[in-house]
Design a protein around this motif. Sequence first.
Motif: not given
Length: 547
Positions: A147-162
Amino acid sequence: MLADVTPGSLHRGMSTTAPRRTAPWILQGPATGQVHAPAWFQRLPRWASTGGVLVLLLAVSAFIRTRYLSGQLWGDEALAVGIASHPLSAIFGVLRHAGASPLYFLILHVWISALGASEAATHAFSLLCGLITIPVAMWAGWSTFGRRAGFYAATLFAFSGFLTEFAQETQVFELAALIALIATASFLHAFVLRRRGHVVLFAVALALLAYTSFWAFFFWAGLAAALIPVVRASDDAAAVLRDAGVAFAVALVLYLPWLPTLIFQIGHDTAPFTYFTFTGPTFPASLVGGDRVLASFAVVGAAAMLPLLSAERRRSREATTLWALLAIAVATMLCAGLAAVFAQTWVTRYLIPVVAPILLLSAFASARTGILGLFVVLVSIAFVANAASFSPKDKSDMRDVAGELAPRLTAGDTVLVGAPEQVPLAWYYFPAGLHFTTLTGPVRDPRTVDWSNAYSRLAAASPAQLENRLVSGLRPGAHLLYTRPMTEGAEAWKLDWSALVRRRSAQWGALLAHDPRLRVAAGVSAPHYYRGSCCISDSALLYTRTG
């Protein structure tokens, strides 16, 4: 702590000699510390807490990625709109000479038919693809690392500059990123976790990615390389290789209908130019939002992976997953770099599929390193939170040029476009009823660019003969608008194609200026106010054919 997979579940299905004990240094050791969710968050039902986080990430990401949603198009975007504006059955033939793959344009055609071809409408499709990566990333992280990895992955994709940058561009890259994320997640499920039902999803994702861009084959190579750590850790290497072989074979069979077109495109040098060249070791940083973000990911990655080098954990599912993701990213970039040695016909944005394994790897590593991982996620957000750093307002100035000069034009007037790849952009912004021509002669279909043997055709074209023929064909009193590329940025104009365009545009400018049959319309030039453009910009001068 947030609910996560159990340490033992990360080992099932791999080597029977791998121990099941948890690595305390990774999960709860003093070097990294524990991460606890607030008590009120833990008391929420699972659906409410997960749904709330997802909605919040989607809302914030949508806000960041819509700041310039109605911003003007540049050449590649206008070309995409132009190709997609053709009848659905004609798009395949158009792409044969335009040097692109069909999937994005087919979908964009349907999208335009429903919502129109305005800047905001066409950008919205890319925005939608980018936003969909957020829940898909949460699923990918949660279903493989917890679950924690899922939250982190979603967060990184939400803020991805590219992804923020290309969410506001009418181009294929957001769709490619989404499909690459699905391909990466299904790879982990099918070959690391051995959930064989995902083999079919993996094969379909491979084929769809190839139909988005030829450069997806670099990503195919990265996925193939990732099989090495998977096979080494598996108790049934033959089964893994067999399933992988079937998946790649099915994907290739699905791609076969397009293969003759691809061979034609390669043989006829379609799309033979770029405005940027291979940038060596700096380009991975641009994929994640800068050197500081890449360094942060490298630190947390090392912290998570070094303990997995021990003999007792080397073949665990946890280690295999991280090494596989790293192999995908590194092998893809190495293949692209090798290709750039022989042909500089690609740019960093073509590597957008690599964003998926890099961000998933970073999320998984952060989920395994406690406080350090949380800190890295927060720091990476801070580094890329300013969307203006990735989404320039002014990608071109053709909309401004057309806004100033279109009122002076009437049906039947001619627009001469100095950069052939800018013809669809001029077509998009100037009114209907105009004739378009470029440095190689009249353009029959201004909605697209014929890249077949484009360099040799431009090199062989005689500016003096073509200019004389063009002006002779104008009726007295007719207007000729010459849009000439502003060749700012010396590095961008040194490649063979761009250097030839620069030289030919200058030759045409001199011929028009000294042609006694033309006079410059009084004070009619554009743009009067130049704001600067990130990609390519144009100046324009209006001529009148004398009697």
